[in-house]
Each structure stands twice: as C-alpha cells, then as structure tokens.
Scaffold this active site. Structure first.
Site, short mmCIF file in Angstrom:
data_model
loop_
_atom_site.label_atom_id
_atom_site.label_comp_id
_atom_site.label_asym_id
_atom_site.label_seq_id
_atom_site.Cartn_x
_atom_site.Cartn_y
_atom_site.Cartn_z
CG ASP A 31 17.54 -25.01 -44.92
OD1 ASP A 31 17.49 -23.78 -44.73
OD2 ASP A 31 16.85 -25.59 -45.78
CB SER A 54 6.58 -36.27 -49.10
OG SER A 54 7.86 -35.68 -49.16
CG ASP A 67 14.24 -30.56 -53.86
OD1 ASP A 67 13.22 -29.88 -54.13
OD2 ASP A 67 14.59 -30.83 -52.70
CD GLU A 72 13.55 -24.03 -50.73
OE1 GLU A 72 12.67 -24.55 -51.47
OE2 GLU A 72 14.37 -24.70 -50.09
CG HIS A 110 18.74 -23.67 -52.00
ND1 HIS A 110 19.08 -24.96 -51.70
CD2 HIS A 110 17.38 -23.65 -51.92
CE1 HIS A 110 17.99 -25.65 -51.42
NE2 HIS A 110 16.95 -24.88 -51.55
CE LYS A 135 15.82 -22.81 -47.60
NZ LYS A 135 15.40 -24.18 -47.49
#
Ligand code: DC
Length: 644
Positions: free
Chosen positions: A49, A170, A315, A343, A388, A414
C-alpha cells in the site's frame, strides 16, 4: 495457490518490533508531497500500500528518495502537483486512492485512477459528490460510484459548505480535509450523517497540524479550514508502529499465556487502534502500557465472553472476532457495517471462516455473533479473500491446537510483509538445550531437530564466528564496543551444513582451540550478547526450533516449551574432545584440553551476564555414562512430555 502451514500452537510470548503504521505512512507521504520544503520520514511502512502511494507520487512529479532503513526523503512541491497528465494504478490501497483523488481533483490536470478488480467494487461516490459540489470535474470510467475515475481541470469555488456523508468510510472526509488547503480558500465541510471510525479523523487532523494547517472542529459535524493556510514541512518525522498490526500479537499474548510485548506504539500513540488493548482488557487480559510499547498476558482461565460496540476500531476489531473462539461464552461484535466495503466483505468472510473452525456464527448487516465451538476441529484450511487482515487474524486459531493452513499467505504484504515470521517469533515452539562445552549438546540438538523436523540453532557458532571475525579484523577480544559492532553486523550464513563468514567457508576454522578460547572471552561481554540476541530469536520459525547453547532457556528463549541441561564430567568431555581432534588429524593434548575446558567452564559460569547455569525449570541430563543415542532418547523423553 500458495499455502502456509501453521502447526498446532500452545503458547505465545516474546517481543515484536512493529512495522510502521499504514494510516500514518500514507498520510505523511501525501502531506510531505504537498508541502513546501523537504521532509524526511523515518520508519515508513514498507508494504504494497505504501509502494502504491510512492509510485503515484513519483508519477505526478514529486521527488521521493529512499534513504535506506525505511527512511525516505520527500521533496515537496509546495502546492499543486507539477505533472498535469498521468495514469495512476492504485492497487487495492484505499488509503492511497481516496486522498489522492481529492488532491488531484484540485491540481488542475488530467488524471486517470484505477485499481485491482476489488478496488472497482469499493465505493468512492460520497467523495466524488463532495468534490463535485465545489466544481471539481470527476467522471466515472466504469460503474457510477466506484473507481476507475478520470479527473479533469476545473475551477473550484468554496462559497458554500461541502455536504458529505460519513457513514460509509471516514476516508472520504480525510481525503477532503487533506486536499482542501490546496485551494487557499476558506473551506467548510458539514457531515450529513453520523461519522464512523472517528479516531482515523483524529490522525488526519493531528498530522495536518504537524504540517502547519489547523482545522476547526465543531463536534463531529462541521470542519472548517481558515483561508490562506498551506502545508510546510516540519523536517524530520517518525512513523509510529502500526496499531492494527499490533492487535494480532496482543491477542496472541491474551490467548497463549504471554506476555507478548509490541514495540513501536504506546501510551501517547495517535492511532485509534491502540484502544484495541482496552477491549482486550475487558476480556480479562492483563495489559501493561509503556511509552513505546504495550504488553498483553492471558487471564487465569479463558477470555470472558463479550458484547461490544467496535465502531471506533474497525480494523483491529477483526482480531476480536477470532479471539471470540477462545471466550467462555457467546460473543457479539456490533456496529461494524464498514467491514462490508473493505478489502473484501469482511463480515461474510469472517463468518464463513470461523464456521470452518466449528464456531456457530450469525451475521447481520452490521454485526457478527460468534459462539465458540465446544471442541475444535483438528485442522482447517483458511481462505483469505485477498485480505491481509483475514490472513493475520486466522493465524491465531493455531493457538486453539488447530493445524491451520493459510491460503494465499502473501496477501499480508499489503501492510505487513514479514508477518508470519514475526508471528513465529512469539509462537513457534522452542526446545532449549543448554550445557557446558563438549557435553554433546550440538550432536544431540541436531538429531532432536531432525527427528521433529524443526530448525536448529547452534548459538555457540555465533560467538565463535564473532571471535574469528575479531581476530581477522584486528579487533582486540576485550574491546567490548568494537567486538559488539562486529557481532551486530556479522556477515555469517549457514548453508548445507557449512558455515560461511563473508563468503569464506569457516566450518572447521571456528572449531580450533584458539577460537574456542576466543569465543568464551567475547561471550563474557554484555554488549556482544546484546548484539546477538535479536539474531538468535529470529531463528524461531515454524514448525519449531531446537536451540543449543548456554543461555537458551534462561535468556534467549525463556518461554521454551522444553528445557534440558545436558552435562557430563569434565574428564569425559575432555576425552570426547580429544578423540574428535585426533579423528580429524588435528594435534591434541589431553592434559591441556582438560585444563582449557575447566577454565572455559569457569569463565562461562562466572560471567556477569547470562552465565552458564541450569534453569530451575530445566531437566538435567548427565551424559557421562551415555552414548549419543541414549542422550538423544533422554532429551526426546522431555520433549514428548510436552506433547510435541
Ligand atoms: O557451544 P560452543 O562451545 O560452541 O560455544 C562457544 C563459546 O560461546 C563458549 O565458550 C560459550 C559461549 N556461548 C555462550 O556464552 N552462550 C551461548 N548461548 C552459546 C555459547
């Protein structure tokens, strides 16, 4: 498809140095690119990323230079990007495509942004609507509301507030906030819905402030950027460790005994996901906070069942879904609708994979209810959906005694390319075999490793290599800092039973008496031992490790599952050594050997750091009267007792 096997695991403990935060890395890169002046960013995350962001910035004319060791120099363009026409491939990096879309839309050029197929299913419509309200020209090149996109030059007018939804991601608000100072005009954003994942906005505001732009925040409803502000480089910046990545290790500590310590984040972290540690505490884990570390250890019994609103840590919350497998009752994760547009559809994916482990799972539009299995199945192959976090979360299932195969494990690149090695460093089983010179540990350890299919670490060889490197490099053996510097950068490699130093085969050279004595001297220097510590711990890999030395059980791997102390009388050890040397055609003197051995034993046992000693939890195996087979059998008895 590739698969990675993780064996059944029983325990987690150790220390992990976290990679840099993805959220902070990509924000800092963009802000440094837009700023006036040069910024040096240290500890940047090295992952797919961030590579996407770096490549895109290069293409639009920003000077980015690797300085080595995850430090980067960014020569800011002090406003708009100089290159006015570019095609940009954004992979599946949400933290790159969203902010860049906004910055490019205000840059007065023609740009085309696309990504992997899943990126073309991830929404961007709310951001495009926000930008169109001020006159920016963005067009969908595929489906409405989703990338790919094209951007065209347009004059913008910020006369009226931008009205923006905040309930899907967000990142749309982050993107607008970071880009709007490019206009130099006063900008106002008004949220038309509840804003999710608020801590990520805190990171954005914090980093913008470090680059000299202040945002006035009115609750979580209205954000105002005063006219005439622009970004200026603050000089040198450090990226904190990634708090989302920390969640897997903290959970491992809470599930597998612990303590597991993560380094790189702590009390003053600006990342919302550090609050994962508080949630883990609610489950009964013991959490300890340092300035630059957090540690987790397991409760006495099982983790407590939970019912939690996890909107603030979307996350890291995924890690709790897997932790629920270890709870003492049904668990519920609430307010996690954003999982559906990440993802992969993470609610659906998580439900499917948890069921493979025997859990009962109910999924809703914005929640997941997980009832742990009464008994776990023996083995499971986990699909990762090019996500990931699915791969990293499910490594924890191995702590339930399940043999886990992770499909397509490289998807972790990632955000965390070395994830499985780091996970192994706190979970792979270690068998420690300590003892004095010539007690037969080396041969026994090698055979035990072969019998179990484990890796093997001959830690003494590292001290021997250090002594040899010092002698060859003309560094005195009592020059502590000089020898420690050599040990830290030892150019050693082990291949096919041979040991190389700077490419030179030194397998036999390090076994000479001169080096044996030298090794014992350098091993007494605390700085040398410190320099070799991380290197030794990095040998802890799946499926497991057998390590021999003096302090394997006491210092290097204190949580080893099996510890043995292998010893024999000095006379018999001297005799074995004598026979070895004669067999190799090397000169030997029994009397001198015995004296050398006694001196070395004394030095190894009396030094101030990590002296040779039997750990209280180690089994003593005296091989004076044993041949090798008997010694191997004795150690295997200790190992088997641990269920390995
Ligand atoms: O096991 P060996 O004889 O190859 O070890 C060489 C020297 O290194 C020995 O004098 C002790 C030291 N050593 C140590 O201090 N700690 C270890 N873990 C391994 C070896």
């Amino acid at each position: 498809m590739d698969q990675l096997g993780i064996p059944r695991l029983t325990h987690a403990s150790g220390i992990v140095r976290l990679p840099g935060s993805k959220s902070i890395s990509n924000r800092m890169l963009l802000l440094a690119a837009l700023a006036q002046g040069t910024t040096e960013i240290r500890d940047l995350l090295d992952s797919d990323d961030t590579q996407v962001m770096l490549e895109a910035l290069r293409k639009v004319g920003v000077g980015v230079t690797a300085l080595g060791g995850n430090a980067w120099r960014v020569d800011g363009c002090g406003g708009l990007f100089p290159v006015k026409d570019a095609d940009l491939f954004m992979g599946n990096a949400g933290t790159a495509i969203r902010p860049l879309t906004a910055a490019l839309a205000l840059s007065g050029g023609s740009y085309r942004l696309s990504g992997v197929p899943r990126m073309h299913e991830r929404p961007i419509g709310d951001l495009v609507d926000g930008l169109r309200q001020i006159g920016a020209d963005l067009r969908y090149a595929g489906n409405d509301g989703f990338p790919p996109l094209s951007i065209h030059p347009a004059a913008v007018n910020l006369g009226a507030p931008i009205r923006l939804r905040g309930d899907v991601s967000s990142q749309f608000l982050t993107a607008l906030l970071m880009a709007l100072p490019l206009t130099g005009q006063r900008a106002v954003i008004e949220m038309t819905t509840e804003l999710i994942s608020k801590p990520y906005i805190e990171i954005t505001l914090n980093l913008m402030a470090r680059f000299g732009v202040r945002v006035e925040r009115d609750e979580w409803r209205r954000f105002t950027i005063a006219a005439g502000q622009s970004y200026r480089s603050p000089g040198i910046l450090h990226v904190e460790g990634d708090a989302s990545s920390a969640s897997y290790f903290l959970a491992a500590g809470a599930i597998g005994g612990g303590p597991v310590r993560v380094e790189g984040i702590g009390k003053d972290s600006i990342q919302g996901d550090v609050r994962f540690a508080d949630e883990l505490e609610k489950l009964g884990a013991t959490i300890t906070w340092g300035n630059n570390w957090i540690e987790a250890a397991a409760p006495r019994g099982k983790l407590k069942a939970f019912d939690l609103d996890l909107n603030h840590i979307p996350d890291a919350a995924m890690t709790l879904a897997v932790a629920a497998l270890f709870a003492d009752g049904p668990c519920r994760l609430r307010n996690i609708a954003s999982w559906r547009v990440k993802e992969t559809d993470r609610i659906a994916a998580m439900a499917t994979e948890l069921r493979k482990l025997g859990a009962t799972v109910e999924e809703g539009a914005d929640y997941l209810a997980v009832s742990p299995a009464p008994t776990f199945i023996a083995a499971a192959a986990i699909d990762t959906y090019d996500d990931h976090r699915m791969a990293m979360c499910f490594s924890l299932a191995a702590l339930a005694g399940v043999t886990v195969s992770i499909n397509d494990p490289q998807c972790v690149n990632k955000t965390f390319p070395g994830y499985f090695d780091a996970f192994a460093e706190v979970t792979a089983p270690v068998i420690a075999i300590d003892g004095p010179s010539a007690s037969g540990k080396g041969t026994v350890a090698e055979r035990v490793a072969a019998a179990l299919g484990y890796h093997y670490l001959d830690s003494g060889s590292l001290y021997r290599l250090t002594a040899l490197a010092a002698l060859r490099g003309g560094v005195a053996l009592d020059d502590e800092s000089g020898v420690a510097a050599l040990a830290a950068g030892l150019p050693a490699s082990f291949a096919g039973g041979r040991i190389l130093l700077a490419g030179d085969d030194v397998t036999d050279a390090i076994r000479s008496e001169e080096i044996s004595v030298g090794a014992s001297k350098v091993a007494a220097l605390p700085a040398v031992r410190g320099a070799l510590l991380a290197r030794q711990r990095a040998y802890r890999r799946f499926p497991g490790l057998v390590a021999d030395g003096r302090d394997m059980g006491s210092v290097v791997f204190p949580a080893a599952v099996a510890k043995t102390f292998l010893t024999a009388s000095a006379e018999i050890r001297a005799e074995r050594r004598y026979k070895q040397l004669i067999a190799k055609g090397m000169p030997a003197n029994m009397h001198a050997l015995l004296q050398d051995l006694r001196e070395r034993d004394a030095r190894d046992a009396q030094r101030s750091v990590a002296p040779l000693q039997q750990c209280v939890d180690a089994d003593r195996v005296d091989t004076t009267e044993m041949d090798i087979e008997a010694a191997v059998a004795a150690v295997m008895t200790v190992v088997r007792r641990q269920g390995l």
